[in-house]
Motif scaffolding. Structure first.
Motif, PDB file in Angstrom:
ATOM      1  N   ALA A  31       0.771  -1.095   0.102  1.00 42.43           N
ATOM      2  CA  ALA A  31      -0.124   0.054  -0.089  1.00 42.43           C
ATOM      3  C   ALA A  31       0.797   1.104  -0.143  1.00 42.43           C
ATOM      4  O   ALA A  31       2.023   1.420   0.863  1.00 42.43           O
ATOM      5  CB  ALA A  31      -0.973   0.023   1.203  1.00 42.43           C
ATOM      6  N   HIS A  32       0.673   2.188  -1.080  1.00 38.72           N
ATOM      7  CA  HIS A  32       1.385   3.313  -1.197  1.00 38.72           C
ATOM      8  C   HIS A  32       0.743   4.640  -0.537  1.00 38.72           C
ATOM      9  O   HIS A  32      -0.274   4.783  -0.846  1.00 38.72           O
ATOM     10  CB  HIS A  32       1.768   3.424  -2.500  1.00 38.72           C
ATOM     11  CG  HIS A  32       2.650   4.514  -3.071  1.00 38.72           C
ATOM     12  ND1 HIS A  32       4.048   4.294  -2.586  1.00 38.72           N
ATOM     13  CD2 HIS A  32       2.760   5.772  -3.392  1.00 38.72           C
ATOM     14  CE1 HIS A  32       4.746   5.448  -2.968  1.00 38.72           C
ATOM     15  NE2 HIS A  32       3.787   6.369  -3.426  1.00 38.72           N
ATOM     16  N   ARG A  37       6.835   6.201   2.217  1.00 35.68           N
ATOM     17  CA  ARG A  37       6.075   5.696   3.184  1.00 35.68           C
ATOM     18  C   ARG A  37       5.160   4.673   2.819  1.00 35.68           C
ATOM     19  O   ARG A  37       4.121   4.986   1.957  1.00 35.68           O
ATOM     20  CB  ARG A  37       5.150   6.746   3.746  1.00 35.68           C
ATOM     21  CG  ARG A  37       5.635   7.063   5.121  1.00 35.68           C
ATOM     22  CD  ARG A  37       4.856   7.614   6.456  1.00 35.68           C
ATOM     23  NE  ARG A  37       3.804   8.462   6.127  1.00 35.68           N
ATOM     24  CZ  ARG A  37       2.714   8.744   7.218  1.00 35.68           C
ATOM     25  NH1 ARG A  37       3.114   8.292   8.275  1.00 35.68           N
ATOM     26  NH2 ARG A  37       1.921   9.362   6.771  1.00 35.68           N
ATOM     27  N   ASP A  38       5.703   3.450   2.555  1.00 39.38           N
ATOM     28  CA  ASP A  38       4.946   2.126   2.047  1.00 39.38           C
ATOM     29  C   ASP A  38       4.617   1.452   3.291  1.00 39.38           C
ATOM     30  O   ASP A  38       5.148   1.036   4.044  1.00 39.38           O
ATOM     31  CB  ASP A  38       5.563   1.666   0.983  1.00 39.38           C
ATOM     32  CG  ASP A  38       5.700   2.462  -0.182  1.00 39.38           C
ATOM     33  OD1 ASP A  38       4.871   3.081  -0.423  1.00 39.38           O
ATOM     34  OD2 ASP A  38       6.705   2.067  -1.089  1.00 39.38           O
ATOM     35  N   GLN A  39       3.417   0.742   3.157  1.00 36.88           N
ATOM     36  CA  GLN A  39       3.239  -0.504   3.965  1.00 36.88           C
ATOM     37  C   GLN A  39       3.247  -1.738   2.951  1.00 36.88           C
ATOM     38  O   GLN A  39       2.397  -1.942   2.379  1.00 36.88           O
ATOM     39  CB  GLN A  39       1.924  -0.149   4.699  1.00 36.88           C
ATOM     40  CG  GLN A  39       1.607  -1.366   5.561  1.00 36.88           C
ATOM     41  CD  GLN A  39       2.572  -1.821   7.070  1.00 36.88           C
ATOM     42  OE1 GLN A  39       2.910  -0.785   7.336  1.00 36.88           O
ATOM     43  NE2 GLN A  39       2.940  -2.916   7.103  1.00 36.88           N
TER      44      GLN A  39
END
Lengths: 205, 205
Positions: A31-32, A37-39
């Motif tokens: 998920a961007h 900052r990505d998960q």
DNA sequence: CGCAGAATTGAATATTTTCAAGTGGTGTGG
DNA sequence: CCACACCACTTGAAAATATTCAATTCTGCG
């Protein structure tokens, strides 16, 4: 059927969510939020089936950790057709329930575990999914980088590195090079994972 | 059909996971790690359908936040029967996919958001699910305690309290008593939620 | 063999937690 | 209807965990 070279990403266009079958390789579902900052929501291996959400509050993509081959269906089309095929529908439901259970376990880890506990959980999960026996011990090759691990566990790469070092120093794991891991004391790892004390877990497999 | 009084819990016995339909009331789905370490996986409202995992590394329970009536099915029994009813199966699949999407959004929040961002996301979610218009503004009654919120967001009740105070001081929300919330500046809340900049979110509802 | 990127290590900083004390809402009984 | 008491919530200060920033080492690959 689409092929992805290493680090190639499959971005989900607007419209509907997708159903993905991993025919070959390893992928991460990301998920961007913004640049840097990505998960990582999940790692997927050969044979896994999962859904990629359509863009909502985030943008999602499937990224190959090594060469991969994916079979993709636009979900709605597929489902409409499958509605007449209870077997397929049931199969898809079972896979979705599995994804949900794993996602919830991730929520538990990210919501109420320390860095040390998260690493222990991560290693046990990897052992379960890609571990092979080797001299009576469980061993595996991590297909993902430290950055991938950190983005999966909601930590920084430095914290991941420090926790791995600690596990190595404590004799819980052994590492060879950047990716090989051997579980020297899996029972200690389980203790450190912070699982429920009145757990009914079935180990094995 | 089982009735739960406030704070009554429905613990899932060993064996199979359960399918739950909330006929009336509000519930929380909780994963129990140890005394004083619980993680709220989701809140459910009237009409919601969801699955409760069988005990694995954790023990799960459904707890009523106020008087509630639940319809429960042992999953396997139900599914075997439903396999001949594609419509029901499809309905269940859609609900599971929805649960999965929400669970993933929670992973994103717990994995890579600050306390302030988590509160913003939480309030926006509540607005979407139980918000009603009031003098042109969105308002709602929180059916859960600060402790429930903190266990849902992976924070302490003190941090939750401090963040709510900050939002109030900044004029983003207004609070009346312990549970009433009015969104004074929802657009500010959305900014503070840390959603993707290239988001394709459709507000409305 | 040497280089470039990945990983590790260390020190300073920040955010959140913990511990402790105080306030205030809600519900009860006078 | 008001006073009171309990418990949930709030607030403050100290402590802990993880992050950030910076420097160094390692490892895999050409």
């Amino acid at each position: 059927m689409s092929s992805l070279t290493r680090n190639a990403s499959f971005e989900v266009s607007e419209g509907d969510h997708q159903i993905i079958y991993v025919a070959c390789g390893v992928t991460k579902l990301v998920a961007h939020m913004s640049d840097s900052r990505d998960q990582v929501l999940a790692f997927h291996f050969v044979g896994d089936i999962f859904t990629v959400p359509a863009p909502d509050n985030y943008v999602y993509s499937v990224i190959a950790l090594r060469e991969a081959r994916l079979v993709t269906f636009p979900s709605d089309d597929y489902l409409t057709e499958a509605t007449t095929e209870p077997g397929i529908l049931r199969h898809l439901l079972d896979n979705t329930i599995l994804s949900l259970r794993r996602s919830r376990e991730k929520v538990i880890a990210l919501g109420s575990k320390t860095a040390a506990e998260r690493l222990a959980v991560f290693l046990l999960n990897m052992a379960e999914r890609i571990g092979t026996e080797r001299d009576g011990l469980c061993a595996f090759d991590l297909p993902m980088s430290r950055r991938d691990i950190s983005e999966s566990l909601g930590l920084t790469i430095e914290t991941v590195s420090r926790q791995l070092t600690k596990l190595r120093d404590d004799g819980v794991i052994e590492t060879i090079g950047r990716s090989k891991v051997i579980l020297r004391r899996p029972e200690l790892l389980r203790e450190r994972a912070g699982y429920s004390t009145r757990s009914c877990a079935i180990s094995s497999s």
